[in-house]
Scaffold this motif. Structure first.
Motif, short mmCIF file in Angstrom:
data_model
loop_
_atom_site.label_atom_id
_atom_site.label_comp_id
_atom_site.label_asym_id
_atom_site.label_seq_id
_atom_site.Cartn_x
_atom_site.Cartn_y
_atom_site.Cartn_z
N GLU A 269 -49.72 99.03 60.51
CA GLU A 269 -48.90 100.23 60.67
C GLU A 269 -48.86 101.04 59.37
O GLU A 269 -48.97 102.27 59.39
CB GLU A 269 -47.48 99.83 61.09
CG GLU A 269 -46.56 101.02 61.37
CD GLU A 269 -45.18 100.58 61.81
OE1 GLU A 269 -44.33 101.46 62.00
OE2 GLU A 269 -44.94 99.35 61.93
N THR A 270 -48.72 100.35 58.26
CA THR A 270 -48.70 101.03 56.95
C THR A 270 -50.05 101.66 56.66
O THR A 270 -50.14 102.81 56.20
CB THR A 270 -48.33 100.03 55.85
OG1 THR A 270 -47.06 99.47 56.13
CG2 THR A 270 -48.28 100.73 54.49
N VAL A 271 -51.12 100.93 56.93
CA VAL A 271 -52.47 101.43 56.67
C VAL A 271 -52.77 102.66 57.52
O VAL A 271 -53.34 103.65 57.05
CB VAL A 271 -53.51 100.32 56.93
CG1 VAL A 271 -54.93 100.88 56.96
CG2 VAL A 271 -53.39 99.22 55.86
N ARG A 272 -52.38 102.63 58.78
CA ARG A 272 -52.62 103.77 59.69
C ARG A 272 -52.02 105.06 59.14
O ARG A 272 -52.62 106.13 59.25
CB ARG A 272 -52.03 103.49 61.07
CG ARG A 272 -52.91 102.68 61.99
CD ARG A 272 -52.44 102.75 63.44
NE ARG A 272 -51.13 102.16 63.63
CZ ARG A 272 -50.91 100.89 63.96
NH1 ARG A 272 -51.93 100.06 64.13
NH2 ARG A 272 -49.68 100.43 64.12
N ALA A 273 -50.85 104.96 58.56
CA ALA A 273 -50.15 106.15 58.07
C ALA A 273 -50.81 106.76 56.84
O ALA A 273 -50.52 107.91 56.49
CB ALA A 273 -48.70 105.79 57.75
N MET A 274 -51.72 106.03 56.21
CA MET A 274 -52.32 106.51 54.96
C MET A 274 -53.66 107.21 55.16
O MET A 274 -54.19 107.81 54.23
CB MET A 274 -52.47 105.33 53.98
CG MET A 274 -51.13 104.82 53.48
SD MET A 274 -51.31 103.43 52.33
CE MET A 274 -49.58 103.17 51.86
N ASN A 275 -54.25 107.11 56.33
CA ASN A 275 -55.44 107.89 56.67
C ASN A 275 -56.57 107.73 55.65
O ASN A 275 -57.03 108.69 55.03
CB ASN A 275 -55.08 109.38 56.83
CG ASN A 275 -56.23 110.19 57.42
OD1 ASN A 275 -57.01 109.66 58.20
ND2 ASN A 275 -56.34 111.45 57.03
N CYS A 276 -57.01 106.49 55.47
CA CYS A 276 -58.11 106.21 54.53
C CYS A 276 -58.83 104.97 55.04
O CYS A 276 -58.19 104.01 55.50
CB CYS A 276 -57.54 105.96 53.13
SG CYS A 276 -58.78 105.55 51.88
N ASN A 277 -60.16 104.97 54.99
CA ASN A 277 -60.90 103.85 55.58
C ASN A 277 -61.48 102.88 54.55
O ASN A 277 -62.24 101.98 54.92
CB ASN A 277 -62.00 104.35 56.53
CG ASN A 277 -63.08 105.14 55.80
OD1 ASN A 277 -63.04 105.30 54.59
ND2 ASN A 277 -64.04 105.65 56.57
N ASN A 278 -61.16 103.06 53.27
CA ASN A 278 -61.60 102.08 52.26
C ASN A 278 -60.40 101.21 51.89
O ASN A 278 -59.42 101.69 51.33
CB ASN A 278 -62.16 102.76 51.02
CG ASN A 278 -62.99 101.80 50.18
OD1 ASN A 278 -64.05 101.36 50.62
ND2 ASN A 278 -62.53 101.47 49.00
N ILE A 279 -60.49 99.93 52.22
CA ILE A 279 -59.40 98.99 52.01
C ILE A 279 -59.78 98.04 50.89
O ILE A 279 -60.83 97.39 50.95
CB ILE A 279 -59.08 98.18 53.28
CG1 ILE A 279 -58.87 99.09 54.49
CG2 ILE A 279 -57.88 97.27 53.04
CD1 ILE A 279 -57.67 99.99 54.40
N VAL A 280 -58.93 97.94 49.88
CA VAL A 280 -59.15 97.00 48.79
C VAL A 280 -58.09 95.91 48.88
O VAL A 280 -56.90 96.18 48.72
CB VAL A 280 -59.07 97.70 47.42
CG1 VAL A 280 -59.32 96.69 46.29
CG2 VAL A 280 -60.08 98.84 47.33
N ILE A 281 -58.52 94.69 49.17
CA ILE A 281 -57.61 93.55 49.22
C ILE A 281 -57.65 92.87 47.86
O ILE A 281 -58.69 92.36 47.44
CB ILE A 281 -57.99 92.58 50.34
CG1 ILE A 281 -58.03 93.31 51.69
CG2 ILE A 281 -56.98 91.43 50.41
CD1 ILE A 281 -58.43 92.44 52.87
N THR A 282 -56.53 92.92 47.17
CA THR A 282 -56.49 92.49 45.78
C THR A 282 -55.33 91.52 45.58
O THR A 282 -54.72 91.05 46.52
CB THR A 282 -56.40 93.73 44.86
OG1 THR A 282 -56.48 93.33 43.49
CG2 THR A 282 -55.11 94.52 45.09
#
Length: 251
Positions: free
Chosen positions: A85-98
């Motif tokens: 849900e948080t990711v959807r609201a940010m409108n970006c397709n590059n995800i960095v899991i850190t």
């Protein structure tokens, strides 16, 4: 449930640009997980592992008022759907899991990674890892990139904890992996060369980055490290976020 680090009493998920390495400057969503299997004395995310009752030393120990963290105060448990849900609201397709060290929670990340790809098939998932844990097959099939930062002796981590031959060999042979080394002294360069030769790390996948948390300290080493990159056909990377925002969290 996945254990995330907390920033301003909220899960640390933020939209910024990648500050280091292969994708420097690329708009990205950072999902910062808690927990780490190492204890680097200069770590700038010490709030993910430097818990009360642990014996680890840190450079911040000399700062007035610094003390180890109460573990329960710095961890937020989130479900896959809450993160999505948080990711959807940010409108970006590059995800960095850190992190921390995100692969320490890789069993719990498998369903999240699958859901991220199902939600948006163009999602690109990067892991920022210390190179001590070999990805599970299902995690590897869903990961698009590994930003591997093998820790050197300047981390003050015991060599048997920071150098795991099986994991390093996996990353050295993965076309998804690039290697970022933080350089402070000539001794660091010797150590990096030994690792590259021993594990046959491709030089085109190596990025050298100056050590520093201020613009002045980064600039002090830039020209020297660029010349090393030219000499050995390595890549140079800066710390873009330091130049833009300074040494801050959540940017």
């Amino acid at each position: 449930m996945i254990k995330l680090a907390k920033l301003n009493n909220k899960p640390e998920i933020f939209h910024s640009v990648q500050g280091e390495g292969k994708n420097m400057g690329k708009p990205s969503i950072f999902i910062r997980l808690s927990l780490c299997n190492l204890y680097c004395q200069w770590c700038d995310t010490d709030y993910t592992w430097n818990w009360e009752g642990t014996p680890f030393k840190h450079n911040y120990d000399q700062l007035p008022g610094y003390k180890k963290y109460h573990k329960e105060d710095l961890i937020e448990l989130l479900s896959d759907e809450q993160i999505l849900e948080t990711v959807r609201a940010m409108n970006c397709n590059n995800i960095v899991i850190t992190g921390g060290e995100p692969l320490a929670q890789q069993k719990d990340l498998r369903s999240l990674m699958k859901a991220l790809k199902e939600q948006n098939p163009s999602t690109h998932i990067e892991f920022e890892t210390n190179g001590t844990l070999k990805p599970l097959p299902e995690v590897d099939s869903l990961a698009d990139q590994y930003n591997v930062s093998i820790k050197l002796s300047n981390s003050n981590v015991a060599i048997e904890d920071r150098i795991k031959p099986d994991a390093i060999t996996f990353f050295a042979n993965s076309p998804k992996a690039n290697f970022k080394f933080v350089v402070d002294t000539n001794e660091d360069l010797l150590e990096i060369q030994e690792l590259i030769e021993k594990y046959k790390i491709p030089r085109q996948a190596v990025y050298l980055m100056p050590q520093g948390t201020t613009v002045a300290s980064l600039k002090q080493k830039q020209q020297w490290i660029v010349e090393i990159c030219k000499q050995y056909n390595f890549n140079y990377t800066d710390r873009l976020h330091i130049h833009i925002w300074g040494d801050k969290r959540g940017v």
